[in-house]
Design a protein around this motif. Structure first.
Motif, short mmCIF file in Angstrom:
data_model
loop_
_atom_site.label_atom_id
_atom_site.label_comp_id
_atom_site.label_asym_id
_atom_site.label_seq_id
_atom_site.Cartn_x
_atom_site.Cartn_y
_atom_site.Cartn_z
N SER A 202 0.80 -1.23 0.00
CA SER A 202 0.00 0.00 0.00
C SER A 202 0.83 1.28 0.00
CB SER A 202 -0.91 0.00 1.23
OG SER A 202 -0.14 0.06 2.43
N ASP A 203 2.13 1.15 0.20
CA ASP A 203 3.02 2.32 0.23
C ASP A 203 2.71 3.28 1.37
OD1 ASP A 203 4.44 1.45 -1.99
OD2 ASP A 203 3.17 2.54 -3.40
N LEU A 204 2.11 2.79 2.43
CA LEU A 204 1.80 3.64 3.58
C LEU A 204 2.98 3.79 4.53
CD1 LEU A 204 -1.81 2.33 4.46
CD2 LEU A 204 -1.18 4.46 3.28
N LEU A 205 3.91 2.85 4.48
CA LEU A 205 5.04 2.84 5.40
C LEU A 205 6.33 3.23 4.68
CD1 LEU A 205 4.32 -0.53 7.26
CD2 LEU A 205 3.71 1.78 8.01
N PRO A 206 7.30 3.75 5.41
CA PRO A 206 8.62 3.97 4.81
C PRO A 206 9.28 2.63 4.51
CG PRO A 206 8.69 4.38 7.17
CD PRO A 206 7.24 4.21 6.82
N TYR A 207 10.38 2.66 3.79
CA TYR A 207 11.03 1.42 3.37
C TYR A 207 11.39 0.54 4.56
CZ TYR A 207 14.36 -1.78 1.24
OH TYR A 207 15.01 -2.91 0.82
N VAL A 208 11.93 1.14 5.61
CA VAL A 208 12.33 0.35 6.77
C VAL A 208 11.13 -0.34 7.41
CG1 VAL A 208 13.34 0.46 9.09
CG2 VAL A 208 14.33 1.81 7.23
N GLY A 209 10.02 0.40 7.52
CA GLY A 209 8.81 -0.18 8.10
C GLY A 209 8.25 -1.30 7.24
N THR A 210 8.25 -1.09 5.92
CA THR A 210 7.76 -2.12 5.01
C THR A 210 8.62 -3.37 5.10
OG1 THR A 210 6.94 -0.44 3.46
CG2 THR A 210 7.27 -2.65 2.59
N PHE A 211 9.93 -3.17 5.15
CA PHE A 211 10.86 -4.31 5.27
C PHE A 211 10.59 -5.08 6.55
CE2 PHE A 211 14.72 -6.53 6.32
CZ PHE A 211 15.23 -6.94 5.09
N ALA A 212 10.40 -4.35 7.65
CA ALA A 212 10.17 -5.00 8.94
C ALA A 212 8.87 -5.80 8.95
CB ALA A 212 10.16 -3.95 10.05
N VAL A 213 7.83 -5.24 8.34
CA VAL A 213 6.54 -5.93 8.30
C VAL A 213 6.63 -7.23 7.52
CG1 VAL A 213 4.23 -5.80 7.30
CG2 VAL A 213 5.10 -3.90 8.65
N VAL A 214 7.27 -7.17 6.36
CA VAL A 214 7.37 -8.37 5.52
C VAL A 214 8.31 -9.40 6.15
CG1 VAL A 214 7.99 -9.24 3.24
CG2 VAL A 214 6.87 -7.02 3.45
N ALA A 215 9.39 -8.93 6.76
CA ALA A 215 10.30 -9.85 7.44
C ALA A 215 9.60 -10.55 8.60
CB ALA A 215 11.54 -9.09 7.95
N THR A 216 8.75 -9.83 9.31
CA THR A 216 7.98 -10.44 10.39
C THR A 216 7.03 -11.50 9.85
OG1 THR A 216 8.07 -8.40 11.70
CG2 THR A 216 6.34 -9.99 12.26
N ALA A 217 6.38 -11.19 8.73
CA ALA A 217 5.48 -12.16 8.10
C ALA A 217 6.23 -13.43 7.74
CB ALA A 217 4.82 -11.55 6.86
N LEU A 218 7.40 -13.29 7.16
CA LEU A 218 8.20 -14.45 6.77
C LEU A 218 8.64 -15.25 7.98
CD1 LEU A 218 9.65 -16.16 4.67
CD2 LEU A 218 11.56 -14.52 4.74
N ALA A 219 9.07 -14.55 9.04
CA ALA A 219 9.50 -15.24 10.26
C ALA A 219 8.36 -16.05 10.88
CB ALA A 219 10.05 -14.22 11.26
N LEU A 220 7.18 -15.47 10.92
CA LEU A 220 6.02 -16.18 11.47
C LEU A 220 5.67 -17.40 10.62
CD1 LEU A 220 3.69 -13.17 12.39
CD2 LEU A 220 4.81 -14.74 13.98
N LEU A 221 5.79 -17.26 9.30
CA LEU A 221 5.45 -18.37 8.42
C LEU A 221 6.47 -19.50 8.57
CD1 LEU A 221 3.27 -19.03 6.33
CD2 LEU A 221 4.84 -18.22 4.55
N VAL A 222 7.75 -19.15 8.68
CA VAL A 222 8.78 -20.17 8.88
C VAL A 222 8.54 -20.91 10.20
CG1 VAL A 222 11.24 -20.52 9.34
CG2 VAL A 222 10.53 -19.02 7.47
#
Length: 260
Positions: A202-222
């Motif tokens: 959605s481009d609502l977050l800065p790059y660092v925030g977007t990276f953190a959100v997606v990294a969290t999603a991947l960590a939870l899925l793993v």
């Protein structure tokens, strides 16, 4: 979802054809609204044809007498996923309007919680309906991960491909096919994947925030997949031990039978 005693393949096949027609109508609306290019059109049409073909074959095999209200909701969600898929394919040439992309995806994610409720309340839950729902979910996550990976890098594709990797591994390791116990944590992690990827897109977050959100999603899925795989492995090992103990007991008693 059998609601009557007469099987007529035409009744359920007509609904899949209507779904394909709605998919093409949605593509036409998107093409008119944003001037969608060849990549988006071809991908969207391929999705519509593949969905119709696979679903028609599954319905023929299952011999459902009624398509059912829950499957209609899932088919509507699949239509939206087809639109999202076309937009992602078209984004290779030009980025789709964020509002349109987020709107279609958000509705598809919201409807994910509706079809299950409809199936339970109407008493029309079936293995085919559950599988249809799961496949639509998995494909939407794959498409979203492709879109987000354009900004964050190929590592995001791990989110969308993990489920398909698990299915491929199960072909070589049959113990992965064993049924898993119900888990609220597993369902929560699966639901969060779409929410987190949509937030990243959605481009609502800065790059660092977007990276953190997606990294969290991947960590939870793993974590979720890792926990399930460990449970399946331990269960298969315990079953092997039980079988070995039975065989050993039979072998011990065999001499007694011969002596008697």
């Amino acid at each position: 979802m059998a609601l009557n005693n007469t099987y007529d393949a035409r009744l359920v096949q007509q609904e899949t054809a209507v779904g394909a027609g709605l998919q093409i109508l949605l593509l036409a609306l998107l093409g008119t609204a944003i001037g969608m290019g060849p990549a988006g059109w071809l991908t969207g049409l391929a999705f519509a044809i593949a969905t119709w073909a696979v679903l028609s074959r599954a319905l023929h095999r299952s011999r459902l007498r009624s398509f059912g209200p829950a499957n209609r909701v899932t088919l509507g969600r699949a239509t939206l996923v087809g639109g999202v898929t076309a937009l992602v394919a078209d984004s290779v040439e030009s980025s789709p309007p964020v509002t349109l992309f987020v709107g279609l995806t958000a509705v598809a994610l919201i409807l994910d919680g509706v079809d299950g409720q409809v199936a339970r309340r109407t008493g029309t839950s079936t293995p085919l309906g559950a599988r249809f729902d799961m496949e639509v979910d998995a494909f939407l996550i794959l498409v979203l991960s492709v879109y987000v990976s354009m900004a964050l890098g190929p590592w995001v594709l791990l989110i969308g491909s993990m489920r398909y990797g698990f299915v491929a591994a199960a072909r070589a390791l049959p113990w992965l096919n064993a049924p898993l116990p119900a888990s609220t944590a597993r369902k929560t992690v699966a639901a969060l994947q779409g929410v987190f990827l949509l937030l990243a897109a959605s481009d609502l977050l800065p790059y660092v925030g977007t990276f953190a959100v997606v990294a969290t999603a991947l960590a939870l899925l793993v974590w979720s997949f890792g926990r399930d795989i460990l449970w399946l492995w331990r269960t298969s090992r315990s079953q092997e031990v039980s079988v070995a103990e039975v065989l050993e007991l039979v072998a011990e008693r065999e001499p007694e039978r011969v002596a008697s």
